[in-house]
Design an enzyme around this catalytic site. Structure first.
Site, PDB file in Angstrom:
ATOM      1  N   PRO A 226       0.809  -1.322  -0.002  1.00 19.99           N
ATOM      2  CA  PRO A 226       0.017   0.038   0.138  1.00 19.99           C
ATOM      3  C   PRO A 226       0.925   1.092   0.056  1.00 19.99           C
ATOM      4  O   PRO A 226       1.554   1.483   1.040  1.00 19.99           O
ATOM      5  CB  PRO A 226      -0.812  -0.144   1.435  1.00 19.99           C
ATOM      6  CG  PRO A 226       0.057  -0.920   2.236  1.00 19.99           C
ATOM      7  CD  PRO A 226       0.876  -2.062   1.370  1.00 19.99           C
ATOM      8  N   ASP A 400       5.966   2.572   2.191  1.00 18.37           N
ATOM      9  CA  ASP A 400       5.010   1.621   2.428  1.00 18.37           C
ATOM     10  C   ASP A 400       4.332   1.803   3.680  1.00 18.37           C
ATOM     11  O   ASP A 400       5.001   1.838   4.708  1.00 18.37           O
ATOM     12  CB  ASP A 400       5.848   0.149   2.610  1.00 18.37           C
ATOM     13  CG  ASP A 400       5.403  -1.287   2.757  1.00 18.37           C
ATOM     14  OD1 ASP A 400       4.269  -1.029   3.248  1.00 18.37           O
ATOM     15  OD2 ASP A 400       5.906  -1.923   2.878  1.00 18.37           O
ATOM     16  N   HIS A 401       2.923   1.807   3.531  1.00 18.62           N
ATOM     17  CA  HIS A 401       2.198   2.219   4.633  1.00 18.62           C
ATOM     18  C   HIS A 401       2.169   1.218   5.754  1.00 18.62           C
ATOM     19  O   HIS A 401       1.453   1.411   6.781  1.00 18.62           O
ATOM     20  CB  HIS A 401       0.857   2.890   4.138  1.00 18.62           C
ATOM     21  CG  HIS A 401       0.231   3.770   5.126  1.00 18.62           C
ATOM     22  ND1 HIS A 401       0.819   4.220   6.018  1.00 18.62           N
ATOM     23  CD2 HIS A 401      -0.818   4.613   4.616  1.00 18.62           C
ATOM     24  CE1 HIS A 401      -0.125   5.452   6.556  1.00 18.62           C
ATOM     25  NE2 HIS A 401      -0.931   5.661   5.465  1.00 18.62           N
ATOM     26  N   ARG A 402       2.361   0.004   5.205  1.00 19.26           N
ATOM     27  CA  ARG A 402       2.493  -1.198   6.480  1.00 19.26           C
ATOM     28  C   ARG A 402       3.463  -0.902   7.370  1.00 19.26           C
ATOM     29  O   ARG A 402       3.291  -1.386   8.522  1.00 19.26           O
ATOM     30  CB  ARG A 402       2.606  -2.631   5.701  1.00 19.26           C
ATOM     31  CG  ARG A 402       1.542  -2.919   4.577  1.00 19.26           C
ATOM     32  CD  ARG A 402       2.036  -4.111   3.935  1.00 19.26           C
ATOM     33  NE  ARG A 402       3.237  -4.021   3.252  1.00 19.26           N
ATOM     34  CZ  ARG A 402       4.009  -4.932   2.542  1.00 19.26           C
ATOM     35  NH1 ARG A 402       3.340  -5.947   2.454  1.00 19.26           N
ATOM     36  NH2 ARG A 402       5.002  -4.618   2.051  1.00 19.26           N
TER      37      ARG A 402
END
Length: 428
Positions: A226, A400-402
């Protein structure tokens, strides 16, 4: 009995390769470290070397062969004392194999893609590397890669003949074939819909190994990672002025800093200042790096490669410039070694030289972010509460939004902007 030489996995993403050129012929005697062939991988053309002594008794794959799967036998090598022209052992007809040959007619095969080490007869047990005195049995290539990566050969078990340590035993950090497993374990890429060109004049161009890998990895990145995008406008005038002054002082040393060299340094320092962004997402764990290794996108014929400036946060601008010039030159010649383009903690992609004002780059997993650099251009800009003309560039970070929260990504962009706008802070 002859030993099978198999197509090695020369990079973690390599699943097949092109046997570009044989450097030996049938009947040639070779010893450990001798170059056998040039193999085109998904990233570069690399040399395949012998790990033991013997005689090339049979070449099974002709040079120029494309799409040779990792683990496919490409040649047979006779052991010491075997006749140079000894034919390859033919598969016996059913029920006709002499009984005394049965125990060694079917050696236990290695795991597919296990690299360059030839299989040993099933009757042999692979011993630990012979470390009598200070001598550890390892191929010259494995020694070079281990030294470059700081790997202690004494801590490894060799899978080559007689327990010799080969490239495959070094693991992902040094380009070992064992790192290729994750690539095969990933979800298969969806097939592209068929295209009907109709009566439009056209030609069909076969994808290179590099283009196939780029397509697969970028598809996986956009499907599985994401992305969050954050953009800042940065004034370049001070950086350009300092660059000119530094280059004037370095002229006698034949060193010329580029804007990109200074941006590499700025990103590396910013990652150390905001360590929450110098990370990789690893399922149920988060890898936090204490060093900033910057992968720099370099366009080459047929694709893209990302040579790495390791420890860029601690290197001088002149050192970064010298390394980057060497890496980019060898990247375009296909001469980079795996450890020079595999890894990295973050990436930088600069398209300013093409006049691109702003863009959003795709993250290069397992890295957690990539910085996209646009062109510096004269724009109206408010300075000290007055509207003036300044050299401005737009930089966009993809995160990387994780692994990275938006607020931490914003802190990195703020730190990067501050370093570029006050470039002396990078050199003190």
């Amino acid at each position: 009995m002859p030993i099978e030489l198999k197509m090695p996995a020369l990079s973690p993403t390599m699943e097949e390769g092109t046997l570009a050129k044989w450097l030996v012929k049938e009947g040639d005697s070779v010893k450990s470290g001798d170059l056998l062939a040039e193999i085109e991988t998904d990233k570069a053309t690399m040399e395949f070397e012998a790990v033991d002594e013997g005689v090339i008794s049979k070449i099974l794959v002709a040079e120029g062969s494309d799409g040779v799967k990792v683990g496919t036998p490409i040649a047979l090598m006779g052991g010491e004392g075997e006749a140079a022209g000894a034919p390859a052992p033919a598969a016996p007809a059913k029920g006709e194999a002499p009984k005394k040959e049965e125990p060694k007619a079917e050696p236990a095969p290695p795991v597919a893609g296990s690299g360059e080490s030839p299989p040993a007869p099933a009757a042999l047990v692979m011993p630990k590397p012979d470390s009598t005195g200070d001598r550890i049995k390892a191929s010259p290539l494995a020694r070079r890669l281990a030294e470059a990566q700081g790997i202690d050969l004494a801590s490894l078990s060799g899978t080559g003949p007689g327990g010799r340590i080969v490239r495959a035993d070094l693991g992902e950090g040094a380009g070992g074939a064992k790192a290729a497993a994750p690539a095969t374990a990933s979800a298969p890429m969806a097939k592209a819909a068929p295209v009907e060109p109709g009566d439009i004049p056209h030609e069909i161009v076969k994808l290179s190994n590099m283009r196939k890998t780029i397509a697969r990895r970028l598809t996986e990145s956009k499907q599985q990672v994401p992305h969050i995008y954050l953009t800042v406008d940065i004034q370049l005038d001070r950086l350009l002025k300092l660059r000119g002054e530094i280059n004037a002082g370095l002229a006698s040393r034949n060193i010329k800093l580029s804007v990109n060299d200074m941006l590499i340094k700025a990103l590396a320092v910013a990652l150390i200042e905001v360590p929450e962004c110098n990370v990789s997402f690893a399922g149920d764990t988060l890898i936090k790096y204490s060093r900033a290794d910057i992968s720099v996108a370099v366009s080459i014929a047929g694709g893209l490669i990302t040579p790495i400036v390791s420890g860029a946060d601690e290197k001088s601008l002149s050192k970064i410039s010298t390394e980057m010039h060497d890496l980019a030159s060898r990247a375009k010649e296909g001469k980079l070694q795996p450890h020079e383009y595999q890894g990295g903690t973050a990436s930088l992609s600069n398209m300013g030289m093409y006049g691109i004002k702003q863009f959003e780059a795709v993250i290069n997993p397992p890295q957690g972010m990539i910085m996209a650099i646009g062109a510096g251009e004269k724009r109206p800009y408010v300075i000290d509460d007055s509207l003036q003309i300044a050299t401005i560039m737009s930089a966009t970070g993809s995160f990387d939004h994780r692994a990275i929260d938006g607020a931490d990504g914003a802190r990195l962009m703020k730190a990067f902007k501050a370093l570029v706008e006050n470039p002396l802070t990078m050199v003190v």
